[in-house]
Design an enzyme around this catalytic site. Structure first.
Site, mmCIF file in Angstrom:
data_model
loop_
_atom_site.group_PDB
_atom_site.id
_atom_site.type_symbol
_atom_site.label_atom_id
_atom_site.label_comp_id
_atom_site.label_asym_id
_atom_site.label_seq_id
_atom_site.Cartn_x
_atom_site.Cartn_y
_atom_site.Cartn_z
ATOM 1 N N ARG A 284 0.861 -1.186 0.000
ATOM 2 C CA ARG A 284 0.000 0.000 0.000
ATOM 3 C C ARG A 284 0.894 1.231 0.000
ATOM 4 N NH1 ARG A 284 -2.527 1.094 5.316
ATOM 5 N NH2 ARG A 284 -1.127 2.869 5.197
ATOM 6 N N HIS A 288 -3.959 4.525 4.208
ATOM 7 C CA HIS A 288 -5.108 3.612 4.132
ATOM 8 C C HIS A 288 -6.255 4.273 3.366
ATOM 9 C CE1 HIS A 288 -8.283 0.903 5.386
ATOM 10 N NE2 HIS A 288 -8.956 1.963 5.788
ATOM 11 N N TYR A 297 3.014 6.620 11.308
ATOM 12 C CA TYR A 297 3.325 5.262 11.776
ATOM 13 C C TYR A 297 4.270 4.484 10.862
ATOM 14 C CZ TYR A 297 -0.503 4.282 8.472
ATOM 15 O OH TYR A 297 -1.294 4.227 7.359
HETATM 16 C C1 LIG Z 1 -15.081 -4.808 12.388
HETATM 17 C C2 LIG Z 1 -14.306 -3.599 11.927
HETATM 18 N N1 LIG Z 1 -13.289 -3.125 12.690
HETATM 19 C C3 LIG Z 1 -12.576 -2.052 12.288
HETATM 20 C C4 LIG Z 1 -12.896 -1.419 11.108
HETATM 21 C C5 LIG Z 1 -12.091 -0.185 10.652
HETATM 22 N N2 LIG Z 1 -11.202 -0.565 9.534
HETATM 23 C C6 LIG Z 1 -11.568 -0.332 8.257
HETATM 24 S S1 LIG Z 1 -10.413 -0.874 7.171
HETATM 25 C C7 LIG Z 1 -9.382 -1.400 8.397
HETATM 26 C C8 LIG Z 1 -8.044 -2.054 8.069
HETATM 27 C C9 LIG Z 1 -8.144 -3.154 7.068
HETATM 28 O O1 LIG Z 1 -6.880 -3.620 6.714
HETATM 29 P P1 LIG Z 1 -6.716 -4.787 5.683
HETATM 30 O O2 LIG Z 1 -7.753 -5.819 5.913
HETATM 31 O O3 LIG Z 1 -5.307 -5.227 5.715
HETATM 32 O O4 LIG Z 1 -7.059 -4.129 4.273
HETATM 33 P P2 LIG Z 1 -6.372 -2.910 3.528
HETATM 34 O O5 LIG Z 1 -7.098 -1.675 3.960
HETATM 35 O O6 LIG Z 1 -4.937 -2.908 3.885
HETATM 36 O O7 LIG Z 1 -6.577 -3.142 2.077
HETATM 37 C C10 LIG Z 1 -9.960 -1.163 9.655
HETATM 38 C C11 LIG Z 1 -9.315 -1.512 10.944
HETATM 39 C C12 LIG Z 1 -13.985 -1.938 10.357
HETATM 40 N N3 LIG Z 1 -14.329 -1.412 9.193
HETATM 41 N N4 LIG Z 1 -14.662 -3.028 10.784
#
Ligand SMILES: Cc1ncc(C[n+]2csc(CCOP(=O)(O)OP(=O)(O)O)c2C)c(N)n1
Length: 397
Positions: A284, A288, A297
């Site tokens: 990435r 985010h 971070y």
């Molecule tokens: C149950 C829940 N907890 C927290 C979140 C907030 N949140 C949205 S995306 C994310 C990180 C996701 O990371 P990853 O699965 O590695 O996908 P990426 O964004 O890196 O593509 C978080 C913590 C959420 N949407 N749902």
């Protein structure tokens, strides 16, 4: 290890027979599959796409990148509230989506806008989704980047992490029970592999040999949490073993490798051989979303080597080595894509700023409930008395 603290009757298996985790084992068992080398040459046995098709997908990657850059700027200008892009992950998004058949359903995460467009979602409709305006196919009821495009069999994500994994499994299972030929594909980040829907979805799909392709975009970060604090596994692909399914690890910045692996996974699923967990190793490059600042971070030095592995750069080298793209054609293609986005923005801005109020309730149920009809009448009366009520964020202060 000394074991005198182990109490209770002797077990059938002596503890010494138990298998410890051997560091490095799964990195060997799941080698990273690459087709296009960094210099742009490719393994001739694995050139899976004719040049014209490779060029078409290259154009989609360029469009996806330009769109992300433009939408991030739009957010910074305050013209849209929020955006999640896929800069650096374009080969994973487009290589997987292009390898599926048109009849297959896509259950995206929130970074697969390129796949929605590939499936025919008009660019202007996509932009309207971000504005939440009168041209928004979601009628302003979803968060930005939760677009759906039914004619292209592209569903909207539900915001809680990983829920699309069990939804894809359920959709594909329903199709299987109905005897419909379709394979579902779903996307998620490595962070989502810690969520329970990941485990539920994979377990069920493996047990019932449900035709679904699980794509993990292992992009290194779950917002501020690095991969190594997300899972102690060496790879994501190895998690497939525990569920009794096929796992494969592929260079996610290599469009041809991603395409080939997805084709294989799709063919197995369609033949009744069950699901595959495909780990696309990528990175990435940006934050985010537009709501976070990765400088808080993540040291910039971590990002630099990945910028050199840019999937668009890699594909461009490949195409030019094969004589399928020269500099002038590439420059023209980039101009064309920028123009296309500019045009879509202009068209999107011509729509009314908001969807009509009654769409708040339209198609929630087949027939509106009496409660909904009452609520709608109340809202309409309030807006008739004071038009500012139509925009709760409006304030005279
Ligand atoms: C149950 C829940 N907890 C927290 C979140 C907030 N949140 C949205 S995306 C994310 C990180 C996701 O990371 P990853 O699965 O590695 O996908 P990426 O964004 O890196 O593509 C978080 C913590 C959420 N949407 N749902």
């Amino acid at each position: 290890m000394r074991r005198e603290h182990v109490v209770g009757p002797p077990t059938r298996h002596h503890p010494r027979e138990a298998r410890d985790y051997e560091p490095g084992r799964f990195l060997k068992e799941f080698p990273l599959h690459t087709v296009i080398r960094e210099d742009g040459t490719a393994d001739p046995d694995e050139v899976v796409l004719p040049d014209a098709e490779a060029l078409r997908l290259y154009r989609w990657m360029v469009l996806n990148r330009a769109l992300d850059e433009r939408m991030i700027t739009l957010q910074r200008q305050g013209r849209i509230g929020f955006y999640i892009g896929s800069i650096g992950e374009e080969a994973t998004v487009l290589g997987t989506a292009a390898a599926m058949d048109e009849r297959d359903w896509i259950y995206p995460c929130y970074r697969e806008h390129g796949a929605a467009l590939l499936r025919g979602m008009p660019l202007v409709t996509f932009v309207c989704d971000l504005f939440g305006n009168g041209g928004d196919a979601m009628k302003g009821r979803q968060m930005p980047c939760h677009e759906a495009w039914r004619p292209g069999r592209f569903t909207s994500i539900s915001s809680p992490i990983a829920t699309q994994v069990s939804q894809a499994m359920g959709g594909a299972w329903a199709a299987k029970l109905k005897g419909e030929e379709m394979v579902a594909i779903t996307y998620f980040g490595e962070g989502a592999t810690s969520a329970h829907d990941f485990h539920t979805g994979l377990n069920f799909a493996a047990v019932r040999k449900i035709p679904v392709v699980f794509v993990c975009r292992n992009n290194g970060w779950a917002i501020s949490v690095p991969r190594e604090r997300q899972t102690a596994s060496e790879t994501i692909a190895q998690k497939a073993i525990a569920y009794g399914m096929r796992g494969e690890r592929v260079d996610g910045n290599d469009l041809l490798a991603v395409y080939a692996a997805t084709r294989r996974a799709r063919a197995r699923a369609a033949a009744g051989e069950g699901p595959t967990l495909l780990e696309c190793v990528t990175y990435r490059i940006e934050g985010h979303s537009t709501s976070d600042d990765p400088r808080a971070y993540r040291p910039a030095e971590l990002v630099e080597p990945w910028k050199r592995k840019d999937p668009i750069l890699r594909m461009r080298r490949y195409l030019s080595k094969r004589g399928a793209l020269d500099e002038a054609q590439d420059a023209a293609l980039r101009d064309e894509v920028r123009e296309q986005i500019q045009q879509a923005l202009k068209e999107a801005e011509a729509f009314p700023a908001k969807p009509p109020i009654e769409t708040l309730f339209a198609d929630v149920y087949e027939e509106p409930l009496w409660q909904q009809r009452e609520q709608l009448a109340e809202i309409e009366a309030a807006v008739a008395a004071d038009p500012r009520a139509a925009n709760p964020r409006h304030s005279d202060a």
